[in-house]
Design a protein around this motif. Sequence first.
Motif, PDB file in Angstrom:
ATOM      1  N   ALA A  83      -7.927  -2.074   6.037  1.00  0.00           N
ATOM      2  CA  ALA A  83      -7.048  -2.944   5.022  1.00  0.00           C
ATOM      3  C   ALA A  83      -6.240  -4.000   5.810  1.00  0.00           C
ATOM      4  O   ALA A  83      -5.818  -3.664   6.820  1.00  0.00           O
ATOM      5  CB  ALA A  83      -5.996  -2.004   4.250  1.00  0.00           C
TER       6      ALA A  83
ATOM      7  N   TYR B  80     -10.545   3.500   3.831  1.00  0.00           N
ATOM      8  CA  TYR B  80     -10.696   2.123   3.826  1.00  0.00           C
ATOM      9  C   TYR B  80     -10.206   1.353   5.115  1.00  0.00           C
ATOM     10  O   TYR B  80      -9.512   1.862   5.782  1.00  0.00           O
ATOM     11  CB  TYR B  80     -10.093   1.343   2.402  1.00  0.00           C
ATOM     12  CG  TYR B  80      -8.422   1.768   2.319  1.00  0.00           C
ATOM     13  CD1 TYR B  80      -7.416   1.005   3.420  1.00  0.00           C
ATOM     14  CD2 TYR B  80      -8.107   2.788   1.397  1.00  0.00           C
ATOM     15  CE1 TYR B  80      -6.121   1.418   3.192  1.00  0.00           C
ATOM     16  CE2 TYR B  80      -6.641   3.127   1.443  1.00  0.00           C
ATOM     17  CZ  TYR B  80      -5.798   2.486   2.188  1.00  0.00           C
ATOM     18  OH  TYR B  80      -4.535   2.741   2.076  1.00  0.00           O
TER      19      TYR B  80
ATOM     20  N   HIS C 226       0.770  -1.165  -0.235  1.00  0.00           N
ATOM     21  CA  HIS C 226       0.115  -0.071  -0.120  1.00  0.00           C
ATOM     22  C   HIS C 226       0.725   1.382  -0.082  1.00  0.00           C
ATOM     23  O   HIS C 226       0.378   2.185  -0.355  1.00  0.00           O
ATOM     24  CB  HIS C 226      -0.827  -0.007   1.395  1.00  0.00           C
ATOM     25  CG  HIS C 226      -1.861  -1.107   1.136  1.00  0.00           C
ATOM     26  ND1 HIS C 226      -2.582  -1.466  -0.137  1.00  0.00           N
ATOM     27  CD2 HIS C 226      -2.354  -2.144   1.947  1.00  0.00           C
ATOM     28  CE1 HIS C 226      -3.542  -2.537   0.376  1.00  0.00           C
ATOM     29  NE2 HIS C 226      -3.468  -2.775   1.453  1.00  0.00           N
TER      30      HIS C 226
ATOM     31  N   ARG D  76      -9.353  -4.870   1.027  1.00  0.00           N
ATOM     32  CA  ARG D  76      -9.438  -3.664   1.713  1.00  0.00           C
ATOM     33  C   ARG D  76     -11.146  -3.471   1.413  1.00  0.00           C
ATOM     34  O   ARG D  76     -11.866  -4.149   0.564  1.00  0.00           O
ATOM     35  CB  ARG D  76      -9.253  -2.470   0.915  1.00  0.00           C
ATOM     36  CG  ARG D  76      -7.673  -2.372   0.463  1.00  0.00           C
ATOM     37  CD  ARG D  76      -7.366  -1.065  -0.086  1.00  0.00           C
ATOM     38  NE  ARG D  76      -5.962  -1.213  -0.693  1.00  0.00           N
ATOM     39  CZ  ARG D  76      -5.407  -0.067  -0.909  1.00  0.00           C
ATOM     40  NH1 ARG D  76      -5.672   1.056  -0.879  1.00  0.00           N
ATOM     41  NH2 ARG D  76      -4.144  -0.312  -1.460  1.00  0.00           N
TER      42      ARG D  76
END
Length: 393
Positions: A180, A178, A23, A186
């Motif tokens: 995650a 989100y 990410h 997610r």
Amino acid sequence: MPEPDPDVPASHPVQVLATGSDHDDPRTPEPGMALSMSGGGYRAMLFHLGSVWRLNELGCLKSLKRISSVSGGSITAAMLGFKWRQLGFDTNGVAANYVSAVVAPIRGLASTTIDQASILSGIFTPGSISDKVASAYRDHLFQHATLQDLPDDASGPRFVINATSVQTGALFRFSRPYIADYRVGRVFNPRVELAKAVAASSAFPPVLSPCTIDFDPASWVASGSEDLHRPPFTSRVVLSDGGVYDNLGLETTWKRYDTILVINGGGKMAPEESPHTDWARHAIRINDIIDNQVRSLRARQVIDSFTSGLRKGSYWGIRTDIAAYSVGGALPCPLAQTTVLAGTPTRLKELPAVTQERLINWGYAVCDAAMRKHVITTAPAPATFPYPGSAVG
């Protein structure tokens, strides 16, 4: 360059921990300042509260891009995020109502014991211990606010509340955009209550952990690289304290931004001449050793990144000697007195008003010294503590 952490040997080589997440890319940090807030129960919660108080006065709070937190730090961070829209920032980026909006309700929580009552209630009444902790956070701080009540990226920093997935062994992040887990996927625009997210982040093992949250499996979105994008990982998550994975809340800031502020209100493991040999207390001791090592490795990571020039910023901790900064106008904080404050137990247990004020004062003072030494060297020194009558001891 940061001051030495008393828990980190100066001779230790650079440690860059494997993150296992796609990410953020630590190799290409983007410009911006981010804040990491450690765990440590009410002790850390109040120490962070004082540090954020000084960051606000310095005009840094409004310019932060991300605030990442674990455990006790998540209480302060989530309350700050919850009240963000109400903070009246002036043209200098200072919120005049920080004390009434953020400090006052957190001090109210610090005047209440919630861990012991939650444990007993969780044992003898329906619902888990973590459910009872979440209920206390709901009653005292967040009501039924959800992650969607945090500011969006256009109106404030991204608040990331971190927990640890017991199922996948990975960091589990709660944020407005989100939720995650890099091994699962997610959930976008999540409606999880803030009280539940903070309860997960502060589910300190063994007694306050685990925290479970049910999901609709269809709500999880995968990018294609996740190896556990399937039930039961997508239907029920089992979480523990964010500090199990990263006690400084460092990963989601250090990987993303080039300027990092790290506040460490965590405890320090005491030596034991005659460790217990029964399985329960021995297991707790082993857990403490693991936790202590994780904390030390994370601290070395950030300090070495400053020393090497990989990142900019500053680190300060509840066990820091303020004299080491050698900055003019530092507030009087004798090491003997601040060491007593650092020894405040890692509990969600009522603290006397004077202890609360001293922890806030100490966080405020050491933040001021660290920031004026390494980040804003031209800032004027503060006139006094937030609570002058209490000082730090």
